[in-house]
Design a protein around this motif. Structure first.
Motif, short mmCIF file in Angstrom:
data_model
loop_
_atom_site.label_atom_id
_atom_site.label_comp_id
_atom_site.label_asym_id
_atom_site.label_seq_id
_atom_site.Cartn_x
_atom_site.Cartn_y
_atom_site.Cartn_z
N LEU A 1 35.21 82.28 145.78
CA LEU A 1 36.14 82.76 146.78
C LEU A 1 37.55 82.23 146.53
N ASP A 2 38.53 83.05 146.83
CA ASP A 2 39.92 82.61 146.83
C ASP A 2 40.21 82.04 148.21
N LEU A 3 40.18 80.71 148.32
CA LEU A 3 40.34 80.06 149.62
C LEU A 3 41.79 79.90 150.04
N ILE A 4 42.71 80.11 149.11
CA ILE A 4 44.12 79.84 149.38
C ILE A 4 44.78 81.01 150.10
N ASN A 5 44.43 82.23 149.73
CA ASN A 5 45.18 83.40 150.18
C ASN A 5 44.46 84.21 151.26
N LEU A 6 43.55 83.58 151.99
CA LEU A 6 42.87 84.28 153.08
C LEU A 6 43.79 84.36 154.30
N THR A 7 43.76 85.51 154.98
CA THR A 7 44.46 85.61 156.26
C THR A 7 43.59 84.95 157.33
N LYS A 8 44.18 84.68 158.51
CA LYS A 8 43.41 84.09 159.59
C LYS A 8 42.26 85.00 160.01
N GLU A 9 42.48 86.30 159.96
CA GLU A 9 41.44 87.25 160.33
C GLU A 9 40.29 87.21 159.32
N GLN A 10 40.64 87.11 158.03
CA GLN A 10 39.61 87.02 156.99
C GLN A 10 38.82 85.73 157.13
N GLU A 11 39.51 84.62 157.44
CA GLU A 11 38.81 83.35 157.66
C GLU A 11 37.80 83.47 158.78
N LYS A 12 38.23 84.06 159.89
CA LYS A 12 37.35 84.22 161.05
C LYS A 12 36.14 85.07 160.70
N GLU A 13 36.37 86.13 159.96
CA GLU A 13 35.28 87.03 159.60
C GLU A 13 34.30 86.35 158.65
N LEU A 14 34.81 85.57 157.69
CA LEU A 14 33.96 84.93 156.70
C LEU A 14 33.24 83.71 157.26
N TYR A 15 34.01 82.85 157.95
CA TYR A 15 33.50 81.53 158.31
C TYR A 15 33.22 81.34 159.80
N GLY A 16 33.63 82.28 160.62
CA GLY A 16 33.45 82.12 162.06
C GLY A 16 34.55 81.34 162.72
N TYR A 17 35.46 80.75 161.93
CA TYR A 17 36.58 79.96 162.44
C TYR A 17 37.83 80.26 161.61
N SER A 18 38.99 80.11 162.25
CA SER A 18 40.27 80.13 161.53
C SER A 18 40.78 78.70 161.44
N SER A 19 41.31 78.32 160.30
CA SER A 19 41.83 76.97 160.14
C SER A 19 43.12 76.80 160.94
N LEU A 20 43.37 75.58 161.39
CA LEU A 20 44.57 75.27 162.15
C LEU A 20 45.67 74.76 161.23
N ASP A 21 46.87 75.28 161.44
CA ASP A 21 48.02 74.80 160.67
C ASP A 21 48.62 73.54 161.30
N GLY A 22 48.43 73.38 162.61
CA GLY A 22 48.98 72.24 163.32
C GLY A 22 48.17 71.97 164.57
N ILE A 23 48.74 71.18 165.47
CA ILE A 23 48.06 70.82 166.72
C ILE A 23 48.27 71.93 167.75
N PRO A 24 47.20 72.42 168.39
CA PRO A 24 47.35 73.46 169.41
C PRO A 24 48.25 72.99 170.55
N GLU A 25 48.99 73.93 171.12
CA GLU A 25 49.94 73.59 172.18
C GLU A 25 49.28 72.90 173.36
N ALA A 26 48.04 73.30 173.68
CA ALA A 26 47.34 72.71 174.81
C ALA A 26 47.09 71.21 174.64
N MET A 27 47.13 70.73 173.38
CA MET A 27 46.87 69.32 173.10
C MET A 27 48.16 68.50 172.97
N HIS A 28 49.31 69.09 173.21
CA HIS A 28 50.58 68.36 173.07
C HIS A 28 50.69 67.16 174.00
N PRO A 29 50.09 67.16 175.21
CA PRO A 29 50.16 65.95 176.05
C PRO A 29 49.58 64.70 175.39
#
Length: 241
Positions: free
Chosen positions: A4-32
């Motif tokens: 698999l080409d793991l570098i160039n997957l879109t978030k939608e492709q990640e979700k479809e393949l793995y069931g999850y999309s990788s996070l680029d940073g900390i979700p806004e809800a966790m900023h506190p």
């Protein structure tokens, strides 16, 4: 199976393949929680994959930082070292591998190291004011093949509304993604293609057959419809996990 080409997957492709999309940073809800930045590893041609961060949530239990590690299918992954790093912690350099394929990996290991249990889970209860830095250190037979996302400065949040001494930590979920491991999403694609091919062959037989043959083909078609419904249900369950 091709890698698999793991570098160039879109978030939608990640979700479809793995069931999850990788996070680029900390979700806004966790900023506190005032968590530090998410550091992504450099991937080189020698790495057969990597560990990505797929979820950041408040911890389930008081005064703990929690880590879950899952594989390409979303199942628990036991036996992976989790480093809860902090400068005043124990010297962990004994865990350094003989062969290191992580290009920009941590050079000095201090803190607390816990191996994931059969549920792919590890936890730590100590939290310095500066916070803990957490990453995976998957050393196998003296070799570290897979680099990991590093989450810097995990801190406690004083949940004063719940009680004077209640402090909530952070829960992280990491997912392994190896190029040579076929995720369930791809298997589903192959099953769908096989079902479509069988469906076409059945339609051909139905149009050319007669009598008993037509009845048998019709029964096979009904069985195939049931299989399609079962596969659709399993796909929905996996993707909603």
């Amino acid at each position: 199976m091709s890698t698999l080409d793991l570098i160039n997957l879109t978030k939608e492709q990640e979700k479809e393949l793995y069931g999850y999309s990788s996070l680029d940073g900390i979700p806004e809800a966790m900023h506190p929680f005032q968590i530090g930045h998410v550091e992504h590893p450099l991937i080189n041609s020698r790495n057969p994959g990597q560990y990505v961060l797929v979820d950041v949530e408040p911890a389930d239990i008081e005064q703990h930082h929690q880590v879950y590690v899952i594989d390409e299918h979303g199942d628990p992954l036991p036996g992976v070292w989790v480093i809860f790093g902090f400068g005043s912690g124990k010297n962990l350099n004994a865990l350094k591998p003989k062969e290191m394929l992580w290009t920009n990996g941590p050079g000095d290991l201090h803190g607390n190291a816990q191996r994931t249990n059969r549920m792919g889970y590890a936890q730590h209860t100590f939290g310095p004011e500066t916070g803990e830095t957490v990453w995976l250190w998957d050393v196998r037979d003296g070799r570290l093949d897979l680099p990991s996302v590093i989450v810097h400065s995990l801190k406690w949040l004083d949940a004063g509304f719940a009680g004077l001494f209640v402090h909530t930590g952070v829960k992280l979920t990491f997912q392994r993604r190896r190029k040579d491991v076929e995720p369930r999403g791809r298997r589903f694609d192959r099953i769908d293609q096989a079902i479509e091919k069988l469906q076409a062959e059945i339609e051909t037989l139905k149009s050319s057959g007669s009598g008993d043959l037509a009845a048998k083909v019709e029964a096979l078609a009904n069985e195939l419809d049931e299989i399609k419904l079962d596969v659709k249900f399993v796909k929905k369950q996996v993707l909603n996990t």
